[in-house]
Each structure stands twice: as C-alpha cells, then as structure tokens.
Design a protein around this motif. Structure first.
Motif, PDB file in Angstrom:
ATOM      1  N   MET A  71       0.684  -1.193  -0.107  1.00 17.25           N
ATOM      2  CA  MET A  71       0.196   0.148   0.070  1.00 17.25           C
ATOM      3  C   MET A  71       0.916   1.203  -0.098  1.00 17.25           C
ATOM      4  N   ASN A  72       1.866   1.199   0.716  1.00 16.73           N
ATOM      5  CA  ASN A  72       2.845   2.539   0.974  1.00 16.73           C
ATOM      6  C   ASN A  72       3.574   2.635  -0.635  1.00 16.73           C
ATOM      7  N   ASN A  73       3.824   1.460  -1.209  1.00 19.77           N
ATOM      8  CA  ASN A  73       4.420   1.604  -2.636  1.00 19.77           C
ATOM      9  C   ASN A  73       3.401   2.284  -3.548  1.00 19.77           C
ATOM     10  N   MET A  74       2.017   1.902  -3.449  1.00 17.19           N
ATOM     11  CA  MET A  74       1.061   2.328  -4.273  1.00 17.19           C
ATOM     12  C   MET A  74       1.068   3.891  -4.248  1.00 17.19           C
ATOM     13  N   LEU A  75       0.975   4.296  -2.915  1.00 14.02           N
ATOM     14  CA  LEU A  75       0.718   5.665  -2.606  1.00 14.02           C
ATOM     15  C   LEU A  75       1.889   6.568  -2.940  1.00 14.02           C
ATOM     16  N   GLU A  76       3.159   5.950  -2.903  1.00 13.90           N
ATOM     17  CA  GLU A  76       4.270   6.805  -3.295  1.00 13.90           C
ATOM     18  C   GLU A  76       4.299   7.115  -4.751  1.00 13.90           C
TER      19      GLU A  76
END
Length: 360
Positions: free
Chosen positions: A1-6
């Motif tokens: 999820m963090n990778n998607m947000l970034e």
C-alpha cells in the motif's frame, strides 16, 4: 500500500517554466502570450503589490477594516486570473481582492468591502462574481453549484474559485470537488498553498505530500504548479479552462506560493510560527523579481515603466479611498431594506423603529 501511495504522489511534480533567476527552463511549455500580454501581467503584479502596501498602511491608520495581505501571491492570483474570460464566474476568498478588482470590481468598492459596507458587496452589472467568502472553504461548494448551473445553461463559461492550504482541510473542499467531478461541471479550484494557512504548517494539516493529489479521490485532474512563476500558473490555468469549456470537467490546481505578510491585519504575528530563514528563502523566489528579470532579458521592461505603474497605483488608491470616504454611511435601515423583497412583520416593526432613531 505504501508503494502504491508513493507511486501516486510521485506523479505530482511541481510544474515550472521560469526558474528563480527568471530564465526559461521549460521552453516547450511556454504559453502563447504576446509581448503586450507579458507587459500587462507585470503591470498587474506591480500594481497589486503597491495596492497591498497602501492597503496595509490604510488599515494601520484605521481607514480600512478587515484586510488580508497579498504580497508574495501575485503570480498565483494574477497568473490564474489572466486565464479567465469576462463571462467566467469568480468566487473569491477574502484574500482574493486583486482578482476581483481585475475582474471588474471598482477599487473604492473593494475598500468599502473591507469596511463592512454593503455597497462593497454589490457587484456592478456585467461583473460575474460573488462577494469574497469569509467562511473557510464555503466557496468551493458554491463554485461547484455555479459551474453546474453554467453547464445546464449551455454557457461556454467556467466557475473559478480560490482557497488556501487551510481551506483544503475543510469538509466543503472535498464535497465541492467531488460534486463537480461527479457532474463534470466546468470549475477550476485553485488552492493557493502559502505554507501556513493562518499559522499551522501545511505538513501538520495533511499527511498528503501534495494538495494536488487530492484530485485523484474526486476523479478529476490535479496539478501542482510553482505559484511564484506567473507564466507557469497562467499556462496550467489556461489549459484547465480549455478542458472545462470543452466539456471535460473540473481541475484542481495547487499553487506553491508564500505570503510575505501576516495572515490578516487583525493581530496575526508570523514571527511566532515561521523563521527569518524561511522568509529569506521565499523572498529569493519573489514573483515580481523573477518575472522582471525575464522581461528585462527580452527588452520588455524598464525601471521607468515600473515607476509609472507604481505612481498610477498610488494615484488610484488615493482617489478610491476618497470616494469610499464620500460614500454615505451605512445605516441599519439600509441593511433591513436589502434583506428581503417583502419584509416579514418583525423586520417591518424594526424598520419603523430605526427610521425614527436615524431621523434624530
């Protein structure tokens, strides 16, 4: 999820045409503006800077009421407004008096607005604008409604509205951009991110890296632009307007800018929440200095031309405040008479009472 947000956040890089030295770093993005247009943009920014200085002085003299300084935000305000057409509808916040003036509100009425006089809120015939909104973010939902009205009428016009970074933390902001997106209404939402709202740094208002990315949740285009670069602001706003009148819906524009003065003249002290180093850093990005360097490199601007604009602004302010002073004082009966087409009984009684009081 963090990778998607970034991944999403990395798509919102700040758009820029002129660097801090006034040099073009994005030639392909240069807007189609004539030399006269470029000089007019500089004229408006210089004029507005002087208007701000004079308004602050008048406020300190007790000759104006509520006033929110604008120095530092000229490129954001006037670059975006220059992309507007006369038929477009302007819904300003309380700091956006310059756009309102350049859209057609006489300067003396802007002074009357500051004093709380009702005539300051009466738009002249042909000026498509609402009064400056005092409630934080309320103009966002209003702009969505105006834009939908323009669409339903089949008009080739756009609703422009402004708020600050603090306004983007309000519920009205999300409701407004979501509504406009759902109905593909022709609206342009400009968030002037001047870093501190009233006194809270933007990074403490939201976990989002940009305000522009909030457009994703509403399903509309979003762009972050250097708000100290008048050409970049004009370009993204002009493109957004073209999309809107072509039926492609609204756009959210985040301008990265800075206010050099206090939030308002009502007692705010910016030294309590920002450092001198921060202020010095942003002064090096001054939109007037940057654009002046660019125009001088093209042989389009001189100290003599700038001085003429400065003197014109001073003369206009002097004449406008004189006219504001000569405007009949506001009375309670004035306010009662313009509230309703037909007065309810309780106000009829009050009207008679105040007529007696004001006749003495």
């Amino acid at each position: 999820m963090n990778n998607m947000l970034e991944k999403i956040e990395n798509q919102f890089e700040m758009f820029q045409i002129l660097n801090e030295e006034g040099k073009v770093i994005n030639e392909d993005a240069m807007p189609d503006l004539s030399d006269d247009d470029l000089k007019e943009l500089m004229t408006r920014m210089v004029y507005t800077r002087i208007l701000d200085q004079r308004s602050i002085a008048l406020n300190r003299q007790g000759r104006l009421g509520f006033y929110a300084p604008t120095a530092g935000q000229e490129a954001s305000m006037l670059g975006s407004h220059y992309a507007m057409e006369k038929e477009d509808f302007l819904l300003p916040a309380y700091r956006d008096i310059p756009q309102l003036i350049w859209h057609g509100l006489p300067l003396y009425q802007a002074f009357l607005f500051s004093r709380g006089h009702f005539h300051g809120n009466q738009m002249p015939e042909g000026v498509n604008a609402l009064s400056p909104q005092i409630i934080i973010g309320a103009q966002i939902t209003q702009a969505a409604g105006v834009a939908l009205g323009l669409k339903r009428r089949g008009e080739k016009a756009v609703a422009f509205t402004y708020t600050g970074d603090g306004g983007s933390s309000q519920g009205d902001f999300y409701e407004g951009i979501n509504f406009a997106g759902a109905y593909q209404a022709p609206a342009i939402f400009v968030v002037q991110n001047n870093q501190y709202a009233i006194s809270v740094p933007v990074e403490k208002q939201t976990a989002a890296r940009t305000i522009a990315q909030k457009a994703v949740a509403a399903g509309i285009p979003g762009v972050q632009v250097d708000g100290m670069d008048v050409l970049a602001v004009y370009k993204v706003t002009k493109d957004a307007r073209e999309r809107a009148v072509n039926g492609e819906g609204p756009t959210l524009i985040e301008t990265i800018t800075f206010r050099y003065g206090p939030h308002t003249m009502a007692g705010d002290d910016p030294t309590r929440y920002r450092t001198k180093d921060t202020e010095n850093e942003w002064e090096r990005k001054d939109p007037l200095v940057r654009f002046r360097k660019y125009l001088e490199s093209k042989g389009l601007w001189s100290e003599e031309e700038e001085n003429k604009v400065i003197e014109k602004a001073k003369e206009d302010v002097k004449a406008a405040i004189k006219k504001a002073d000569e405007t009949p004082k506001q009375k309670v009966t004035d306010l009662i008479s313009i509230m309703y087409e037909e007065l309810p009984s309780n106000l009829e009684e009050q009207m008679e009472e105040y007529k007696v009081k004001e006749s003495k």
